[in-house]
Scaffold this active site. Structure first.
Site, short mmCIF file in Angstrom:
data_model
loop_
_atom_site.label_atom_id
_atom_site.label_comp_id
_atom_site.label_asym_id
_atom_site.label_seq_id
_atom_site.Cartn_x
_atom_site.Cartn_y
_atom_site.Cartn_z
N ASP A 1 -6.05 3.06 -6.37
CA ASP A 1 -4.79 3.17 -5.95
C ASP A 1 -4.93 3.30 -4.24
OD1 ASP A 1 -4.11 6.71 -6.62
OD2 ASP A 1 -5.73 5.91 -5.38
N SER A 2 -3.87 3.42 -3.64
CA SER A 2 -4.24 3.47 -2.14
C SER A 2 -5.18 4.72 -1.74
CB SER A 2 -2.65 3.68 -1.70
OG SER A 2 -2.05 4.92 -2.03
#
Lengths: 137, 330
Positions: free
Chosen positions: A92-93
């Site tokens: 994810d980020s």
């Protein structure tokens, strides 16, 4: 683009999916080999002109892969190719930002925010690293 | 052709929370969605699904079935069952959620089309006649392998981010913060001596910053994390309060940007929640009447939260133990 029909997918309790590419089953989920769904498969340089010196060194690609493996705690069986997208691996980020930070530490470079958005695959990371390292030299 | 439904999955069952919720609705149906009205301008709707509670193979096939080929490909490209499942649920959640609002008679999740704005933020590509205005529905999704969430607003940009409460990062928290966060945020974190508390405050801050950037819709490079500070109004100079110390009604989460003019950053309001005892969720929405002074003094908006298994059941969990408001909304 390969079409996926619902009839070839089964979701049981273990959610095993035979993966189809170009109408051939090329492997089950656990031992996925690289398949390009319409992407260019060229290694090492996939986007830019052949005349540009942009091809990342194999050692760079190797080091990037190691950092990605560590960050995402991948099992040793997980196959990585230069075209593998971080998101496919479950990044994810926050993971992506940590990967970039890991790359900065390993290669002693500084990645600007605009560039970090463009790092979505191992290849893209390696290309950018070599470019930044060359600039420093 | 659908998978035979395995009994071993059934034995574990879907855990339902036996809580008394005034507005609780259970809707059991094989393939329909409870229609719902758009949130009012001051309201936010939040829908979430826990992948661990979706065990039916045939249900997962139903979700796969409502996706167009390109979205199905993206789901199948994910490495590993868990990742595929949460990717599938993310697409199913956003499609079924938007379909519930039945905008312009779009009640079929399959027929929705999506596109990305200039900076990559997903939005609905509404099919409407020329004389109609684009509908006012805005949405944003966030997912981890253990929870998938979709926020919906009317006439207001929205960004959400969810993270597991117990998430840890590989780097030292202060090193990471020095690299990516603003100076004030680093000071805030550095002042926390307990490493567990520091880690939790870090995760909360991360979700708030992510939610803000996603609400802006300009991408990570459009609002680099270092260029804005998220802080809690009511924090004393030289001291700090963790978010647990602040009573939700007394304090507010605000953003200060080094680039923007002051009144632009007061256009945004934040909520921070603990969801299902397992995740932090940050929601950032545009304030209404932001141009007027009255608009800026608006009371915090209303938030309604549903736990859902699309096509199977919805449960309104606002006001229950599943939703603990840390700061922001009522």
């Amino acid at each position: 683009m390969a079409a996926v029909s619902a009839t070839c997918i089964r979701f049981g309790t273990s959610v095993e999916l035979p993966v189809r590419a170009n109408n051939q089953i090329i492997g089950k989920s656990s031992s996925l080999v690289s398949f390009g769904w319409g992407k260019t498969g060229g290694f090492p340089c996939i986007r830019t002109s052949r005349l540009q010196i942009c091809a990342a060194k194999p050692e760079t690609v190797e080091k990037v892969s190691d950092i990605v493996r560590k960050q995402l705690a991948l099992s040793p069986e997980t196959q990585l190719t230069p075209q593998t997208k971080f998101t496919e691996l479950g990044a994810d980020s926050l993971d992506t930002v940590e990967i970039v930070m890991g790359l900065e530490e390993e290669f002693d470079i500084s990645v600007e925010e605009e560039n970090s958005e463009n790092i979505t695959t191992i290849q893209e990371a390696a290309d950018l690293i070599d470019k930044l390292v060359d600039k420093k030299a | 052709m659908q998978a035979p439904f395995r009994l071993s999955g059934m034995r574990r069952g879907v855990s339902k929370m036996k809580l008394h919720c005034f507005e609780r609705t259970f809707f059991h149906s094989s393939s329909s969605l409870t229609p719902i009205q758009l949130p009012s301008p001051m309201e936010t709707h939040l829908w979430y699904v826990k992948p661990s509670e979706v065990k039916s193979g045939s249900l997962l096939n139903q979700y796969l079935d409502i996706l167009p080929p390109c979205e199905r490909e993206n789901v199948l490209q994910m490495r590993g069952e868990e990742l595929r499942k949460s990717a599938l649920l993310a697409r199913a959640l956003v499609r079924t959620t938007i379909a519930r609002y039945q905008i312009n008679s779009h009640s079929n999740p399959r027929s929705l089309k999506f596109r990305k704005n200039l900076h990559g933020k997903p939005e609905v590509q509404w099919q409407f006649r020329d004389d109609q205005h684009p509908p006012p529905l805005h949405f944003n999704i966030s997912h981890t392998t253990s929870l998938v969430a979709c926020g919906v607003t009317t006439n207001a940009q929205i960004g959400i981010d969810v993270e597991e409460k117990h998430r840890s990062i590989k780097h030292n928290i202060l090193s990471f913060a020095r690299r990516y966060f603003s100076k004030h945020e680093v000071q805030f974190l550095a002042a926390i001596s307990d490493p567990q508390v520091q880690r939790m405050e870090f995760i909360k801050l991360w979700t708030l910053k992510e939610a803000y950037v996603k609400a802006l819709g300009k991408g990570f490079s459009g609002a680099p994390f270092k260029t804005f500070t998220i802080r809690f109004k009511g924090v004393m100079e030289g001291g700090f309060n963790t978010l647990e110390d602040l009573s939700p009604k007394a304090s507010e989460i605000v953003v200060d940007s080094f680039d923007d003019l002051a009144d632009l950053t007061s256009n945004w309001q934040f909520s921070l929640l603990e969801l299902a005892n397992s995740h932090y969720a940050a929601i950032c929405t545009e304030k209404h009447g932001a141009g007027s002074d009255e608009g800026k003094r608006n009371a915090p908006g209303k938030l309604t939260v549903w736990k859902t298994v699309p096509f199977l059941e919805d449960e309104c969990v606002s006001g229950t133990a599943a939703v603990k408001i840390i700061c922001g909304v009522q």
